[in-house]
Write a protein that holds these residues in place. Structure first.
Motif, PDB file in Angstrom:
ATOM      1  N   TYR A  87       1.896  22.761  39.833  1.00 12.20           N
ATOM      2  CA  TYR A  87       2.184  22.256  38.913  1.00 12.20           C
ATOM      3  C   TYR A  87       3.130  20.848  39.091  1.00 12.20           C
ATOM      4  O   TYR A  87       4.051  20.873  39.771  1.00 12.20           O
ATOM      5  N   LYS A  88       3.168  19.739  38.147  1.00 11.99           N
ATOM      6  CA  LYS A  88       3.544  18.634  38.619  1.00 11.99           C
ATOM      7  C   LYS A  88       3.995  18.626  36.843  1.00 11.99           C
ATOM      8  O   LYS A  88       3.906  17.956  36.042  1.00 11.99           O
ATOM      9  N   PHE A 110      13.945   8.330  38.001  1.00 10.20           N
ATOM     10  CA  PHE A 110      13.364   9.914  37.429  1.00 10.20           C
ATOM     11  C   PHE A 110      13.410  10.881  38.190  1.00 10.20           C
ATOM     12  O   PHE A 110      13.460  10.069  39.640  1.00 10.20           O
ATOM     13  N   SER A 111      12.819  12.058  38.013  1.00 14.52           N
ATOM     14  CA  SER A 111      11.951  12.957  39.836  1.00 14.52           C
ATOM     15  C   SER A 111      11.254  13.782  39.004  1.00 14.52           C
ATOM     16  O   SER A 111      11.246  13.717  37.944  1.00 14.52           O
ATOM     17  N   PHE A 112      10.328  14.152  40.728  1.00 10.43           N
ATOM     18  CA  PHE A 112       9.105  14.161  40.601  1.00 10.43           C
ATOM     19  C   PHE A 112       9.154  15.618  40.635  1.00 10.43           C
ATOM     20  O   PHE A 112       9.227  15.447  42.334  1.00 10.43           O
ATOM     21  N   LEU A 113       8.389  16.548  39.961  1.00 12.33           N
ATOM     22  CA  LEU A 113       8.616  17.978  41.021  1.00 12.33           C
ATOM     23  C   LEU A 113       7.479  18.629  40.942  1.00 12.33           C
ATOM     24  O   LEU A 113       6.256  18.242  39.605  1.00 12.33           O
ATOM     25  N   GLU A 114       6.456  18.969  42.223  1.00 12.70           N
ATOM     26  CA  GLU A 114       5.295  19.286  42.412  1.00 12.70           C
ATOM     27  C   GLU A 114       6.013  20.612  42.791  1.00 12.70           C
ATOM     28  O   GLU A 114       6.341  21.384  43.941  1.00 12.70           O
ATOM     29  N   MET A 115       5.307  22.161  42.088  1.00 15.88           N
ATOM     30  CA  MET A 115       5.804  23.174  42.246  1.00 15.88           C
ATOM     31  C   MET A 115       4.318  24.489  42.633  1.00 15.88           C
ATOM     32  O   MET A 115       3.740  23.736  41.556  1.00 15.88           O
ATOM     33  N   GLY A 119       5.791  29.335  44.973  1.00 14.15           N
ATOM     34  CA  GLY A 119       7.105  28.983  45.514  1.00 14.15           C
ATOM     35  C   GLY A 119       6.836  27.743  46.069  1.00 14.15           C
ATOM     36  O   GLY A 119       8.390  27.285  45.765  1.00 14.15           O
ATOM     37  N   GLU A 120       6.054  26.971  46.749  1.00 11.25           N
ATOM     38  CA  GLU A 120       6.515  25.776  47.776  1.00 11.25           C
ATOM     39  C   GLU A 120       6.483  24.376  46.557  1.00 11.25           C
ATOM     40  O   GLU A 120       5.844  24.765  45.540  1.00 11.25           O
ATOM     41  N   TYR A 121       7.471  23.822  47.519  1.00 11.46           N
ATOM     42  CA  TYR A 121       7.762  22.651  46.069  1.00 11.46           C
ATOM     43  C   TYR A 121       8.540  21.606  46.758  1.00 11.46           C
ATOM     44  O   TYR A 121       8.558  21.521  47.767  1.00 11.46           O
ATOM     45  N   LYS A 122       8.631  20.810  46.572  1.00  9.95           N
ATOM     46  CA  LYS A 122       8.744  19.384  46.592  1.00  9.95           C
ATOM     47  C   LYS A 122       9.398  18.383  45.186  1.00  9.95           C
ATOM     48  O   LYS A 122       8.893  18.284  44.761  1.00  9.95           O
TER      49      LYS A 122
END
Length: 278
Positions: free
Chosen positions: A17-18, A258-263, A267-270
């Protein structure tokens, strides 16, 4: 714009999920605040983010974490910029901040985002809970209330509506998803700075304790802004099952970020910060 819908771009193959986070934009065509904060650059920074980075990163969701516009007449221009090249498959989800209430009322903000039809949860229609994947839930929270549960633009002692605490506990308790992303303009893990209400911050920590004791596999992540930092700050000491991330402001001096999340579902994410220059 269709807020609070399951994003159709969610990648079922990678279970990722981005999310693109925008916060503390303070969109203004001419205004400069406190001398060193060049808020007049925000339209160009927003335009570059939407025109260049959104097509490149293809986020499933774009979260607006508050303090988007200080003046009511800027909202139309703000929306025009993020709608111009925004993929119809991405969702744009607003979370209001204190400066959004400077000259704009709660009802006016609902009009701006066409949210009147949403059910009110815990005292605000900006409080929403929805599933985005097989194992990820998103909860958005309005933290712009005073002690009488009236909306306010107060900068310090920020708090949820009194009913929101119980609503959040209920949503966490009944969630079938193990990964929960909590989003608000400010957050309780920083209540020692007196920018979040200390008493309610302690109460929210007790809520997390209670839920964590019942759900040993649940991981919670709380994302927020408000402070105008220039680098991502991690709060991993507030609770071992709820990590907080203070995200950098879009506008601080003449540059932007801005910030960008990959989940992932497991539960692993960056999480990565993008710096923008114009």
């Amino acid at each position: 714009m269709q807020p609070f819908l399951i994003p159709r771009q969610y990648n079922q193959d990678t279970n990722t999920y981005k999310v693109l986070f925008l916060n503390d934009v303070h969109f203004s065509k001419s205004r400069t605040i406190n001398g060193t904060r060049h808020y007049h650059t925000s339209p160009d920074l927003m335009r570059k983010t939407m025109d260049e980075y959104v097509p490149q990163l293809m986020p499933d969701s774009i979260f607006l974490l508050g303090d988007m516009c200080d003046w009511s007449d800027d909202w139309k221009r703000f929306k025009n910029i993020y709608n111009k090249n925004l993929s119809k498959a991405a969702q744009v989800i607003p979370i209001v901040g204190n400066h959004d209430f400077d000259v704009t009322s709660y009802d006016e903000l609902l009009d701006i985002f066409d949210l009147h039809e949403l059910r009110e949860n815990g005292g605000s229609k900006f409080n929403q809970s929805f599933k985005v994947s097989a194992n990820i839930r998103v909860i958005t929270i309005d933290v712009n209330f005073d002690e009488e549960d009236k909306h306010t633009n107060k900068y310090w002692d920020m708090r949820m509506h009194t009913k929101s605490v119980g609503w959040l506990e209920d949503e966490l308790t009944k969630s079938k998803e193990d990964i929960v992303l909590i989003l608000s303009h400010h957050a309780p893990m920083d209540h020692l700075s007196n920018r979040f209400d200390r008493r309610q911050g302690d109460e929210l920590k007790q809520v997390v304790d209670k839920v964590a004791s019942k759900k040993p596999t649940m991981k919670m992540f709380w994302f927020f802004g408000h402070h105008h930092v220039t680098q991502i700050v991690c709060f991993d000491k507030w609770h071992d099952r709820c990590v907080g991330y203070l995200l950098p402001a879009m506008v601080e001096e003449e540059d932007g970020r801005f910030s960008f999340l990959e989940m992932k579902d497991n539960g692993e994410y960056k999480i990565k910060q993008y710096n923008i220059s114009i």
